[in-house]
Design a protein around this motif. Sequence first.
Motif, PDB file in Angstrom:
ATOM      1  N   ARG A   1       0.696  -0.840  -0.205  1.00 39.61           N
ATOM      2  CA  ARG A   1       0.044   0.402   0.425  1.00 39.61           C
ATOM      3  C   ARG A   1       0.631   0.765   0.238  1.00 39.61           C
ATOM      4  O   ARG A   1       1.599   1.480   1.385  1.00 39.61           O
ATOM      5  CB  ARG A   1      -0.759   0.166   1.617  1.00 39.61           C
ATOM      6  CG  ARG A   1      -1.529  -1.003   1.584  1.00 39.61           C
ATOM      7  CD  ARG A   1      -2.584  -1.367   2.932  1.00 39.61           C
ATOM      8  NE  ARG A   1      -1.936  -0.593   4.220  1.00 39.61           N
ATOM      9  CZ  ARG A   1      -2.063  -0.992   4.993  1.00 39.61           C
ATOM     10  NH1 ARG A   1      -1.779  -2.196   4.885  1.00 39.61           N
ATOM     11  NH2 ARG A   1      -1.690   0.332   6.013  1.00 39.61           N
ATOM     12  N   ALA A   2       1.120   1.317  -1.017  1.00 37.22           N
ATOM     13  CA  ALA A   2       1.905   3.070  -1.320  1.00 37.22           C
ATOM     14  C   ALA A   2       1.760   4.336  -1.933  1.00 37.22           C
ATOM     15  O   ALA A   2       0.628   3.895  -2.703  1.00 37.22           O
ATOM     16  CB  ALA A   2       2.981   2.110  -2.312  1.00 37.22           C
TER      17      ALA A   2
ATOM     18  N   ASN B   1      -6.053   4.278  -5.112  1.00 38.73           N
ATOM     19  CA  ASN B   1      -7.184   4.587  -3.615  1.00 38.73           C
ATOM     20  C   ASN B   1      -8.444   4.772  -3.819  1.00 38.73           C
ATOM     21  O   ASN B   1      -8.514   5.039  -3.346  1.00 38.73           O
ATOM     22  CB  ASN B   1      -5.875   4.538  -2.512  1.00 38.73           C
ATOM     23  CG  ASN B   1      -5.329   3.648  -2.141  1.00 38.73           C
ATOM     24  OD1 ASN B   1      -4.702   2.637  -2.257  1.00 38.73           O
ATOM     25  ND2 ASN B   1      -3.827   4.032  -1.603  1.00 38.73           N
TER      26      ASN B   1
ATOM     27  N   SER C   1      -1.667   7.344  -5.538  1.00 38.50           N
ATOM     28  CA  SER C   1      -1.965   6.370  -4.588  1.00 38.50           C
ATOM     29  C   SER C   1      -2.737   4.887  -4.874  1.00 38.50           C
ATOM     30  O   SER C   1      -3.679   4.871  -5.249  1.00 38.50           O
ATOM     31  CB  SER C   1      -2.986   7.412  -3.774  1.00 38.50           C
ATOM     32  OG  SER C   1      -2.931   6.633  -2.289  1.00 38.50           O
TER      33      SER C   1
ATOM     34  N   PRO D   1      -2.259   3.995   2.992  1.00 39.26           N
ATOM     35  CA  PRO D   1      -0.941   3.805   2.133  1.00 39.26           C
ATOM     36  C   PRO D   1      -0.114   3.834   3.846  1.00 39.26           C
ATOM     37  O   PRO D   1      -0.231   4.836   4.174  1.00 39.26           O
ATOM     38  CB  PRO D   1      -0.557   5.004   1.261  1.00 39.26           C
ATOM     39  CG  PRO D   1      -1.267   5.709   1.003  1.00 39.26           C
ATOM     40  CD  PRO D   1      -2.590   4.830   2.175  1.00 39.26           C
ATOM     41  N   THR D   2       1.314   2.278   3.168  1.00 44.52           N
ATOM     42  CA  THR D   2       2.004   2.333   4.865  1.00 44.52           C
ATOM     43  C   THR D   2       3.791   3.252   3.964  1.00 44.52           C
ATOM     44  O   THR D   2       4.109   3.582   5.181  1.00 44.52           O
ATOM     45  CB  THR D   2       2.513   1.577   4.714  1.00 44.52           C
ATOM     46  OG1 THR D   2       2.671   0.707   3.540  1.00 44.52           O
ATOM     47  CG2 THR D   2       0.563   0.918   5.225  1.00 44.52           C
ATOM     48  N   MET D   3       3.800   4.192   2.888  1.00 47.23           N
ATOM     49  CA  MET D   3       4.926   4.809   2.992  1.00 47.23           C
ATOM     50  C   MET D   3       4.960   5.559   0.928  1.00 47.23           C
ATOM     51  O   MET D   3       3.914   5.027   0.379  1.00 47.23           O
ATOM     52  CB  MET D   3       5.916   3.160   2.268  1.00 47.23           C
ATOM     53  CG  MET D   3       5.879   1.665   1.495  1.00 47.23           C
ATOM     54  SD  MET D   3       6.606   1.020   1.168  1.00 47.23           S
ATOM     55  CE  MET D   3       5.162  -0.159   0.671  1.00 47.23           C
TER      56      MET D   3
ATOM     57  N   LEU E   1       4.491   9.074   7.186  1.00 45.36           N
ATOM     58  CA  LEU E   1       5.259   8.010   5.679  1.00 45.36           C
ATOM     59  C   LEU E   1       6.579   7.656   5.501  1.00 45.36           C
ATOM     60  O   LEU E   1       7.321   8.749   5.221  1.00 45.36           O
ATOM     61  CB  LEU E   1       4.265   7.548   4.731  1.00 45.36           C
ATOM     62  CG  LEU E   1       2.799   7.036   4.788  1.00 45.36           C
ATOM     63  CD1 LEU E   1       2.438   7.225   3.031  1.00 45.36           C
ATOM     64  CD2 LEU E   1       2.791   6.016   5.833  1.00 45.36           C
TER      65      LEU E   1
ATOM     66  N   VAL F   1      -8.459   2.183   7.304  1.00 44.82           N
ATOM     67  CA  VAL F   1      -7.252   2.389   7.812  1.00 44.82           C
ATOM     68  C   VAL F   1      -6.437   1.267   6.910  1.00 44.82           C
ATOM     69  O   VAL F   1      -5.093   1.402   6.838  1.00 44.82           O
ATOM     70  CB  VAL F   1      -6.920   2.381   8.507  1.00 44.82           C
ATOM     71  CG1 VAL F   1      -7.581   1.417   9.713  1.00 44.82           C
ATOM     72  CG2 VAL F   1      -6.026   2.862   9.484  1.00 44.82           C
TER      73      VAL F   1
ATOM     74  N   THR G   1      -2.998   0.669  -3.791  1.00 45.06           N
ATOM     75  CA  THR G   1      -2.747  -0.560  -3.395  1.00 45.06           C
ATOM     76  C   THR G   1      -2.388  -1.982  -4.214  1.00 45.06           C
ATOM     77  O   THR G   1      -2.557  -1.684  -5.237  1.00 45.06           O
ATOM     78  CB  THR G   1      -3.903  -1.031  -2.520  1.00 45.06           C
ATOM     79  OG1 THR G   1      -4.739  -1.558  -4.150  1.00 45.06           O
ATOM     80  CG2 THR G   1      -4.099  -0.579  -0.968  1.00 45.06           C
TER      81      THR G   1
END
Length: 127
Positions: A23-24, A92, A41, A109-111, A126, A105, A43
């Motif tokens: 996820r970014a 996204n 953005s 994105p995680t990064m 991030l 959530v 996944t």
Amino acid sequence: MSIRVACLCGNVAIELGGEPVARANCHCSSCRDFYGVTVFSATAWEASSVQMASFDARSFSHPHKQLKKTFCATCGEVVFGTNRLCMRVVPNAMLARAGCGWLDVAMAPTMHLYYRQRVVEVRDELP
């Protein structure tokens, strides 16, 4: 987990099963150029986790890179892309639409990827 997402007009839908691989927010020049955005953005899912639920879709392969996008033949919205690792990359914005306008959530994105190639500054926590 199973999620159904559809394009803006609803003619193309996909079913997402399991969990995304990544996820970014991608800042690479390839994504910017291919998807026409400043930050992509999305996944990323294994190809086997993405099933077409309706088939009014077309695809376009990048003329020089290992990228392909699948889009609705009616409204033109990109439903998913396929990257050089054969993963399905789902915008996204589509996931947020499936969540009544909010990105869950669990899909956030995680990064940031390729941030050194950015064209806009993003100030968040991030990596």
